[in-house]
Design a protein around this motif. Structure first.
Motif, PDB file in Angstrom:
ATOM      1  N   MET A   1      25.132  48.282  14.534  1.00 33.11           N
ATOM      2  CA  MET A   1      26.005  49.276  13.885  1.00 33.11           C
ATOM      3  C   MET A   1      25.218  50.524  13.500  1.00 33.11           C
ATOM      4  SD  MET A   1      29.004  50.058  12.931  1.00 33.11           S
ATOM      5  CE  MET A   1      29.528  51.539  12.090  1.00 33.11           C
ATOM      6  N   ALA A   2      24.137  50.306  12.746  1.00 27.57           N
ATOM      7  CA  ALA A   2      23.308  51.437  12.315  1.00 27.57           C
ATOM      8  C   ALA A   2      22.760  52.174  13.543  1.00 27.57           C
ATOM      9  CB  ALA A   2      22.160  50.941  11.449  1.00 27.57           C
ATOM     10  N   GLU A   3      22.402  51.389  14.559  1.00 25.09           N
ATOM     11  CA  GLU A   3      21.853  52.002  15.762  1.00 25.09           C
ATOM     12  C   GLU A   3      22.908  52.862  16.453  1.00 25.09           C
ATOM     13  OE1 GLU A   3      19.554  49.107  18.093  1.00 25.09           O
ATOM     14  OE2 GLU A   3      19.785  50.505  19.766  1.00 25.09           O
ATOM     15  N   LYS A   4      24.164  52.353  16.442  1.00 27.27           N
ATOM     16  CA  LYS A   4      25.261  53.109  17.051  1.00 27.27           C
ATOM     17  C   LYS A   4      25.440  54.461  16.366  1.00 27.27           C
ATOM     18  CE  LYS A   4      28.968  50.489  19.237  1.00 27.27           C
ATOM     19  NZ  LYS A   4      30.222  49.766  18.966  1.00 27.27           N
ATOM     20  N   VAL A   5      25.383  54.423  15.031  1.00 30.14           N
ATOM     21  CA  VAL A   5      25.570  55.657  14.251  1.00 30.14           C
ATOM     22  C   VAL A   5      24.452  56.649  14.552  1.00 30.14           C
ATOM     23  CG1 VAL A   5      25.646  56.636  11.918  1.00 30.14           C
ATOM     24  CG2 VAL A   5      26.837  54.497  12.411  1.00 30.14           C
ATOM     25  N   THR A   6      23.199  56.136  14.563  1.00 30.24           N
ATOM     26  CA  THR A   6      22.073  57.058  14.804  1.00 30.24           C
ATOM     27  C   THR A   6      22.145  57.635  16.224  1.00 30.24           C
ATOM     28  OG1 THR A   6      20.778  55.041  15.105  1.00 30.24           O
ATOM     29  CG2 THR A   6      20.355  56.325  13.125  1.00 30.24           C
ATOM     30  N   THR A   7      22.538  56.809  17.199  1.00 25.83           N
ATOM     31  CA  THR A   7      22.659  57.325  18.563  1.00 25.83           C
ATOM     32  C   THR A   7      23.739  58.401  18.632  1.00 25.83           C
ATOM     33  OG1 THR A   7      22.403  54.990  19.104  1.00 25.83           O
ATOM     34  CG2 THR A   7      22.615  56.512  20.961  1.00 25.83           C
ATOM     35  N   TRP A   8      24.857  58.111  17.974  1.00 28.98           N
ATOM     36  CA  TRP A   8      25.976  59.078  17.958  1.00 28.98           C
ATOM     37  C   TRP A   8      25.515  60.406  17.373  1.00 28.98           C
ATOM     38  CZ3 TRP A   8      28.924  62.017  14.639  1.00 28.98           C
ATOM     39  CH2 TRP A   8      30.192  62.414  15.100  1.00 28.98           C
ATOM     40  N   LEU A   9      24.814  60.337  16.206  1.00 37.08           N
ATOM     41  CA  LEU A   9      24.336  61.562  15.552  1.00 37.08           C
ATOM     42  C   LEU A   9      23.293  62.273  16.405  1.00 37.08           C
ATOM     43  CD1 LEU A   9      23.998  60.431  11.827  1.00 37.08           C
ATOM     44  CD2 LEU A   9      25.532  62.183  12.717  1.00 37.08           C
ATOM     45  N   ASP A  10      22.359  61.472  16.993  1.00 35.08           N
ATOM     46  CA  ASP A  10      21.257  62.069  17.741  1.00 35.08           C
ATOM     47  C   ASP A  10      21.758  62.812  18.978  1.00 35.08           C
ATOM     48  OD1 ASP A  10      18.548  62.614  17.989  1.00 35.08           O
ATOM     49  OD2 ASP A  10      18.372  61.120  19.576  1.00 35.08           O
ATOM     50  N   GLU A  11      22.798  62.226  19.629  1.00 32.83           N
ATOM     51  CA  GLU A  11      23.367  62.890  20.796  1.00 32.83           C
ATOM     52  C   GLU A  11      23.853  64.292  20.450  1.00 32.83           C
ATOM     53  OE1 GLU A  11      26.504  60.938  23.005  1.00 32.83           O
ATOM     54  OE2 GLU A  11      25.330  59.081  22.940  1.00 32.83           O
ATOM     55  N   ARG A  12      24.362  64.427  19.232  1.00 35.39           N
ATOM     56  CA  ARG A  12      24.952  65.698  18.828  1.00 35.39           C
ATOM     57  C   ARG A  12      23.965  66.626  18.120  1.00 35.39           C
ATOM     58  NH1 ARG A  12      28.020  61.785  19.675  1.00 35.39           N
ATOM     59  NH2 ARG A  12      30.165  62.076  20.419  1.00 35.39           N
TER      60      ARG A  12
END
Lengths: 219, 161
Positions: A1-12
């Motif tokens: 979950m946390a990894e998903k959030v960080t990936t989502w933020l990092d992409e943007r």
């Protein structure tokens, strides 16, 4: 979950890219003298934060300046601590800038392609001394008053425009409420704005060009 | 493989980081919060018993003005306000303490020997010796403060309006 959030933020936001360029950049093997710039930056941040806290109670008016400083020192919880850090941090910042410049000078790190880094650094030194000079008046005690009287008289010795310069600094021919207000304004708005702008350029150049290595015998 | 009860090196470092980090955070946060909140801790008393001196100093049936100054300190600022009260002794054992503020628009009333009233110069309001409105625009009687006599000293309970 946390990894998903960080990936989502990092992409943007591209934080990884920033991290890699700013913190994971390649540096030569250096020594403790190379930490003086970061130490100065830390002291500046400390001055900004403690300065912001001081403006909560400080009043830049001859009627209240001295009393408000006494109030900070004697009545407000930890007021002595905040003002103490600001007071000693100011002195430390000048010392650290000086040592940082000595390191740069003796290691010949100001040479091509780092001339502009050096030039912004010189202006940063002058701006910091300006911060010290304007901040010294603000407690509005005897020492502050007379130090500023003398300090504003020094440019007065310049030929032709000297007297005019003194009047510009004092906001009139006498040291007055106008002087206190403009010193306060320069201390908390103008000089910090200049310093933040110059630090940005300075650090951009450090990251863009990279830091110099310790000079060797055959350099 | 580590024994089940043994603390791994990585876990040890994590615990130490969290503990030290929390201590450092608290050392920074407590002064910062205390600094910002400290003026909120001072509550100013708005009511207090004020001494008017020996009761015998006040003549019977002659309203006498007593003036005093109260100073309040807010941070670095001092404010002094002057107030006045009329002490009225009806006989040896009954007395009242009135505010000298007219209940109309807060001008100061003065006692007139003739025609025996508290007179307000602003709009010609008039109160009798009991503080009741006799004539003029005042909407209510003079404000009366509670009083007590202790060992011959008269006190009144002052509250800022």
């Amino acid at each position: 979950m946390a990894e998903k959030v960080t990936t989502w933020l990092d992409e943007r936001l591209g934080i990884t890219a920033i991290y890699n360029t700013v913190l994971d950049r390649k540096v030569p093997k250096v020594n403790w003298w190379y930490t003086l710039g970061s130490a100065t930056l830390f002291l500046f941040a400390l001055q900004v934060v403690t300065g912001m806290f001081l403006t909560v109670y400080y009043v830049p008016s001859p009627d209240h300046a001295y009393d408000s400083v006494q109030y900070i020192m004697n009545e407000v919880s930890f007021g002595w601590l905040i003002r103490g850090i600001h007071h000693w941090g100011a002195t430390l910042m000048v010392i650290f800038i000086f040592l940082h410049m000595l390191r740069t000078f003796y290691f010949a790190a100001y040479k091509y392609p780092r001339e502009i880094t050096w030039m912004t650094g010189v202006i940063l030194l002058l701006a910091t001394l300006g911060m010290g000079f304007t901040g010294y008046l603000l407690p509005w005690n005897q020492r502050a008053y007379w130090a500023t009287t003398v300090g504003t008289e020094i440019p007065g010795t310049a030929p032709f425009i000297g007297e005019f310069l003194t009047r510009v600094m004092r906001g009139g021919s006498e040291l007055s409420a106008v002087t206190l207000a403009r010193f306060f304004s320069v201390h908390i708005w103008f000089l910090p704005a200049i310093i933040i702008l110059l630090i940005s350029i300075h650090m951009y150049l450090v990251i863009r060009i990279g830091i110099s290595s310790v000079p060797k015998k055959d350099d | 493989m580590a024994e089940p009860n043994k603390l791994e090196r990585r876990d040890f470092v994590k615990v130490v980081t969290v503990v030290l980090g929390s201590i450092m955070g608290a050392v920074i946060a407590i002064p910062a919060i205390g600094y910002l909140l400290s003026p909120a801790a001072s509550v100013q008393k708005k009511e207090s018993w004020i001494s008017l001196g020996p009761l015998e100093n006040y003549p019977v049936m002659l309203p006498t003005l007593f003036t005093f100054v109260q100073t309040t300190i807010n941070g670095w600022e001092k404010t002094s306000n002057s107030y006045g009260v009329y002490v009225v002794r009806y006989d040896e054992s009954t007395q009242k303490v009135f505010s000298n503020k007219c209940t109309h628009l807060s001008c100061r009333v003065t006692w007139r020997e003739e025609p025996q009233d508290f007179h307000c110069p602003c709009h010609d309001g008039s109160f009798n010796i009991e503080g009741q409105v006799v004539s003029g625009p005042p909407p209510a009687p003079l404000v009366e403060y509670g009083n007590k006599v202790e060992e011959g000293i008269l006190y009144f309970y002052f509250s800022k309006g």
